[in-house]
Motif scaffolding. Sequence first.
Motif, mmCIF file in Angstrom:
data_model
loop_
_atom_site.group_PDB
_atom_site.id
_atom_site.type_symbol
_atom_site.label_atom_id
_atom_site.label_comp_id
_atom_site.label_asym_id
_atom_site.label_seq_id
_atom_site.Cartn_x
_atom_site.Cartn_y
_atom_site.Cartn_z
ATOM 1 N N ILE A 270 0.721 -1.086 -0.154
ATOM 2 C CA ILE A 270 0.037 0.145 -0.027
ATOM 3 C C ILE A 270 0.876 1.334 0.047
ATOM 4 O O ILE A 270 0.581 2.164 -0.904
ATOM 5 C CB ILE A 270 -0.854 -0.095 1.228
ATOM 6 C CG1 ILE A 270 -1.894 -1.197 0.956
ATOM 7 C CG2 ILE A 270 -1.725 1.435 1.263
ATOM 8 C CD1 ILE A 270 -2.616 -1.389 2.480
ATOM 9 N N GLN A 271 2.133 1.131 0.836
ATOM 10 C CA GLN A 271 2.739 2.392 0.859
ATOM 11 C C GLN A 271 3.331 2.660 -0.427
ATOM 12 O O GLN A 271 3.587 3.591 -0.887
ATOM 13 C CB GLN A 271 3.795 2.312 2.193
ATOM 14 C CG GLN A 271 4.611 3.413 2.298
ATOM 15 C CD GLN A 271 3.717 4.771 2.679
ATOM 16 O OE1 GLN A 271 2.731 4.458 3.661
ATOM 17 N NE2 GLN A 271 4.031 5.738 2.521
ATOM 18 N N ALA A 272 3.755 1.612 -1.156
ATOM 19 C CA ALA A 272 4.587 1.585 -2.479
ATOM 20 C C ALA A 272 3.472 2.220 -3.362
ATOM 21 O O ALA A 272 4.019 3.201 -4.202
ATOM 22 C CB ALA A 272 5.168 0.369 -2.904
ATOM 23 N N ALA A 273 2.254 1.861 -3.375
ATOM 24 C CA ALA A 273 1.295 2.196 -4.173
ATOM 25 C C ALA A 273 1.278 3.793 -4.063
ATOM 26 O O ALA A 273 1.015 4.502 -5.152
ATOM 27 C CB ALA A 273 -0.014 1.493 -4.059
ATOM 28 N N TRP A 274 1.060 4.268 -2.800
ATOM 29 C CA TRP A 274 0.861 5.612 -2.563
ATOM 30 C C TRP A 274 1.944 6.456 -2.937
ATOM 31 O O TRP A 274 1.945 7.693 -3.598
ATOM 32 C CB TRP A 274 0.667 5.950 -1.024
ATOM 33 C CG TRP A 274 0.748 7.368 -0.739
ATOM 34 C CD1 TRP A 274 1.869 7.828 0.030
ATOM 35 C CD2 TRP A 274 0.150 8.599 -1.366
ATOM 36 N NE1 TRP A 274 1.722 9.308 0.097
ATOM 37 C CE2 TRP A 274 0.843 9.856 -0.823
ATOM 38 C CE3 TRP A 274 -1.325 8.402 -1.948
ATOM 39 C CZ2 TRP A 274 0.263 10.793 -0.962
ATOM 40 C CZ3 TRP A 274 -1.524 9.797 -2.116
ATOM 41 C CH2 TRP A 274 -0.936 10.812 -1.916
#
Length: 504
Positions: A270-274
């Motif tokens: 999720i953090q990589a996506a954001w």
Amino acid sequence: MTHANCPRCGGRLARDNDSGRCTPCQAAERDRLSAPPVVPASFWEHEPVRLALAERHLGRVIRAYRCHPYHGRVALPQTVVAGWLGITQAQLSRVENGPPLVHLDRLTHWAQLLGIPAPCLWFGLPGQPYLADHRSAEGTTDDLYARGRIAEQGDLPAIAVTVEGAATGGGGATDRRRFNAMAALAGLAAAGHTYLLPGATDPRNIGMEQVRLASSLVEDLRRADAAAGADQLCDVAVQAHARLSAWAARATYSRQVGDALQSALADLSIQAAWLAIDAERRPEARPYLNEAITRARIADDPRVEVRALTQLSMLLRESQPGESLHCAEAALRVSARWATPRLTTLLHLRRAHTYAVLRDASGFSREMTKARRELERGPHEDDLGFLDFVNEQEVNGIQGLSYLALDRPDRAAQSFRAIITNPSPGHRRNQVLYTVDLAEAAYQQGDANGAARIALDILPVASQMNSGRISRQLSQVRSNLAASRHPTAATRQFVHAYDRAVSV
């Protein structure tokens, strides 16, 4: 014959009292089953509780908590405690008997809910100083983890400082990107994430310490992003995700570690996506969010699933607004039993902005009213860590962007000016972004001079941000002002300053 004493208040029990509690304490027990009680300091010195805390296993701490003599001769039922925690009885059973939790949001949330004193914990609580346990041998994973958490106590973690300092390094664009990523990795190493450095040996076995470090990495990335933007961090997150995923595929680990690893990898996805979204690399984000939803469901972690759905709603807003609405609705449904006002605020903001993109003014107004109503309920002790940006500034910002989508630049400018009047220092990147949006709103109102002055004032700070979104927005303002049929001294001054700044 001696009479037994009530373990809660110390009073003597009647001969015919076989409940283990005096009458006043039984009444108090009935009154407090809806929420955890305030327990005395001695509660945490009970041997089973101390042993569970020493094992760094919050599930076992909860089980020792339930069975504490303070609650009487009969342990608190799992259904009661599960209700406090916002999960089902079956989920609590898995928490107590499964692998140790490593998700920091859940650890801090439940520790605060139960009132566990900070000195008893192996992780820091929001707003409280964390003193690491220095009993670990120098150079062990425990020691690296402790140093990583201490590094977070400053204004910015080591990763953010290093990234900002790396901005001028390297030669061409590819070299600079690699240089910045390597410098950021060095910053992560200083915060305890040495396993990410090139040449680091992959462990054949993954244990809870490696999972815990992976989880803490997400917090480091989140804080650095809020301060400086995502451009350099995105490559770091992508590399970290690839490295940890490869470990998970090749290494051996217990079933308990595997469950915890799923949650940690989902959170990192999720953090990589954001970071990909903020770096204007949006096509890269969707696969990470799809993976996060799958891993969250495998780990039976609804909080991570809701975070992924929330991010997916934002990602799809422009290209697939109908699906964006469905994602936000699904997140509302999944979190219905445990969502805090701040989480509900964010989900209604996602829907409000999407309705504006769809040109549905009534839908936008309805969802924005719900969002403000939830925000007015204030922060909650159960708020998840990633929600700290959901405040009055963010509500005004989304309202302003929505008015721009509805061709109401006058109302948009009012919302963006409210942000400048009441800034949120902890979210510097968003403050800069919404100020650039104010310049765009002024231009759409026909005030080119006002737009140029706003953009010129924010240019020095915006130039220091590592955010693709800010760069794109500022470039759009420059293009609009440069194309003006009647250029003024103010517009020419901004265009010249902008061109000079980007050429450095």
